[in-house]
Design an enzyme around this catalytic site. Sequence first.
Site, mmCIF file in Angstrom:
data_model
loop_
_atom_site.group_PDB
_atom_site.id
_atom_site.type_symbol
_atom_site.label_atom_id
_atom_site.label_comp_id
_atom_site.label_asym_id
_atom_site.label_seq_id
_atom_site.Cartn_x
_atom_site.Cartn_y
_atom_site.Cartn_z
ATOM 1 N N GLY A 1 -72.628 -69.009 -58.212
ATOM 2 C CA GLY A 1 -73.315 -67.810 -57.740
ATOM 3 C C GLY A 1 -72.348 -66.637 -57.769
ATOM 4 C CB CYS B 1 -68.476 -71.792 -59.916
ATOM 5 S SG CYS B 1 -67.590 -70.236 -60.041
ATOM 6 C CE1 TYR B 2 -70.794 -68.111 -52.545
ATOM 7 C CE2 TYR B 2 -72.412 -69.896 -52.409
ATOM 8 C CZ TYR B 2 -71.781 -68.791 -51.838
ATOM 9 O OH TYR B 2 -72.148 -68.378 -50.589
ATOM 10 C CG HIS C 1 -69.482 -72.406 -64.972
ATOM 11 N ND1 HIS C 1 -70.532 -72.354 -64.076
ATOM 12 C CD2 HIS C 1 -68.660 -71.391 -64.625
ATOM 13 C CE1 HIS C 1 -70.355 -71.354 -63.246
ATOM 14 N NE2 HIS C 1 -69.228 -70.749 -63.555
ATOM 15 C CD GLU D 1 -72.890 -74.759 -65.366
ATOM 16 O OE1 GLU D 1 -72.013 -75.606 -65.170
ATOM 17 O OE2 GLU D 1 -72.939 -73.689 -64.726
ATOM 18 C CG ASP E 1 -95.108 -71.810 -72.833
ATOM 19 O OD1 ASP E 1 -94.401 -72.596 -73.487
ATOM 20 O OD2 ASP E 1 -94.660 -70.851 -72.192
ATOM 21 C CE LYS F 1 -91.231 -70.921 -74.858
ATOM 22 N NZ LYS F 1 -92.291 -70.189 -74.156
#
Length: 519
Positions: free
Chosen positions: A53, A84-85, A171, A173, A230, A375
């Site tokens: 964050g 991180c945060y 990070h 990710e 979608d 998605k």
Amino acid sequence: MDKIIVLDFGGQYCHLIARRIRELGTFSEIVPYNIDVKELIEKSPSGIILSGGPNSVYERESPKPQRNFFDDIIKEGIPVLGICYGHHLIIYQLGGKIEQKEKKEYGRTELRIIKSEGLFNSLNDHEIVWMSHGDQVVQLPEGFDIYAETKTCPIAAYGNEEKNLYGVQFHPEVVHTPKGNIILGNFITHIAKAKKQWKLEDWIENSIKRIKKQIGTNKRVILGLSGGIDSSVTALLLHKAIGDRLHCIFVNNGLLRNNEPQEVRQAFKKQLGFENFHYIDAEELFLNRLQNLEDPEEKRKIIGHTFIEVFENKTIELEKEYPDIHFLAQGTIYPDRVETAATSNSAAKIKSHHNLTLPENMKLTVIEPLKDLYKDEVRKIGLKLGLPKEIINRHPFPGPGLAIRIVGTIDKERLDILRKADMILIEEIKKAGKYDEIWQAFCVFLPLKTVGIMGDFRTYEYLCAIRVVESRDAMTANFAKLNWDLLEKISTRIINEVKGINRVVYDISNKPPSTIEFL
Ligand code: XMP
């Protein structure tokens, strides 16, 4: 089903963490950082991830979980990984120390791994990771061990096995941390011991069963089909479940790309065999209402309202013929529902994005079969259900269509000019093999006339801008550095083949500060 829950502290990577976990085969969902701890425990997560964050933990206003969060979670024995945060937060709340560094650390960094079992299983002694922080942990509370360090960050990862708490400053990710998936996988499998039960094939089967059960054997469903991914996948799933009791309404608002209404009609009616595909030609109505309008938000508003009106009228007509219509299906996907803390905090509305909202007086039950999917998952499901590749890989197209790609007033002539130019652009981009590499490519009509020369004649015609961008999620975007020869070919063809345009310019702005669309 086993799952990992991600607490959202406003990090731009929050959805990315949840997506990575699903890609690794375990279900994941995002909840707000201040969720009631009891409610969180009732969801029985195998593990919890605290996202990054933008704040500093020692700021009074920074997002903090409920007071008893760590006590209760530790008592339950649920493993927690802070990123991180989140990494700072665990230490801060348990009595350690966080300090602001003079210089922010940003980018690729070499990590030296001190403890290679558990979180860093199967990694080398040194690995590249992606850092982005100003604060760092400088003192660990009792019971915590350092798991990794970098040159400038002596506590880059830590753990407390007894309390089942772990943290990484970097990070895992993002793609810039090449072994990030292994680290997340280690947390999921070795620490949280979550099973890999998230399979799209199973999801499709279960979803069809759920739809059948909900709709029953004679009720009917209506769906606004735009031809986008979608609503198309929603249509396919429903069609598999209830066949011709699905009524798709496709509105041609006159603002679609070249040949688009015909292509969508062909795909659903002919290729996929939809019996109840209702095509409505509302071009005249939309163009009449848009006459003389210049303001982008006005255009969006009129288009949104007119769409609802057309849709509603058709539904009323269908309801007379089929009194069993009880449901309204929508192609809502997970990110549409879960705003990250970062976006929900920012009050500034940049552009009003038009999506279908249910008219208040329509008494239909909403059904959203894709509401838990990302998605890329929707795309994979579309492929498995036989949706044509051209629809699956098509670039995103805004709801208000070409109306927000014509600066100034809109009329049929301008729309036709734009459609023709856009078709040439897309043809050339596809020929050059670039279409799938880029996020969006389109033309914009600028109501500005400049002088040119064609043969022996002076021309005084409109300007066309080309916008081609690379992006991951449309939040940020860079203009594509297309090859000059390709750009030359596109511009020559547009000027030669599209009557009304005598000059083409290439947009070299990034987002931010510009947006992808012009309006
Ligand atoms: P911007 O222009 O905000 O666009 O950088 C980001 C992404 O959103 C799409 N976009 C829209 N989609 N209704 C939509 O459904 C809208 O009003 C709208 N405006 C922008 C845009 O095409 C890009 O992919």
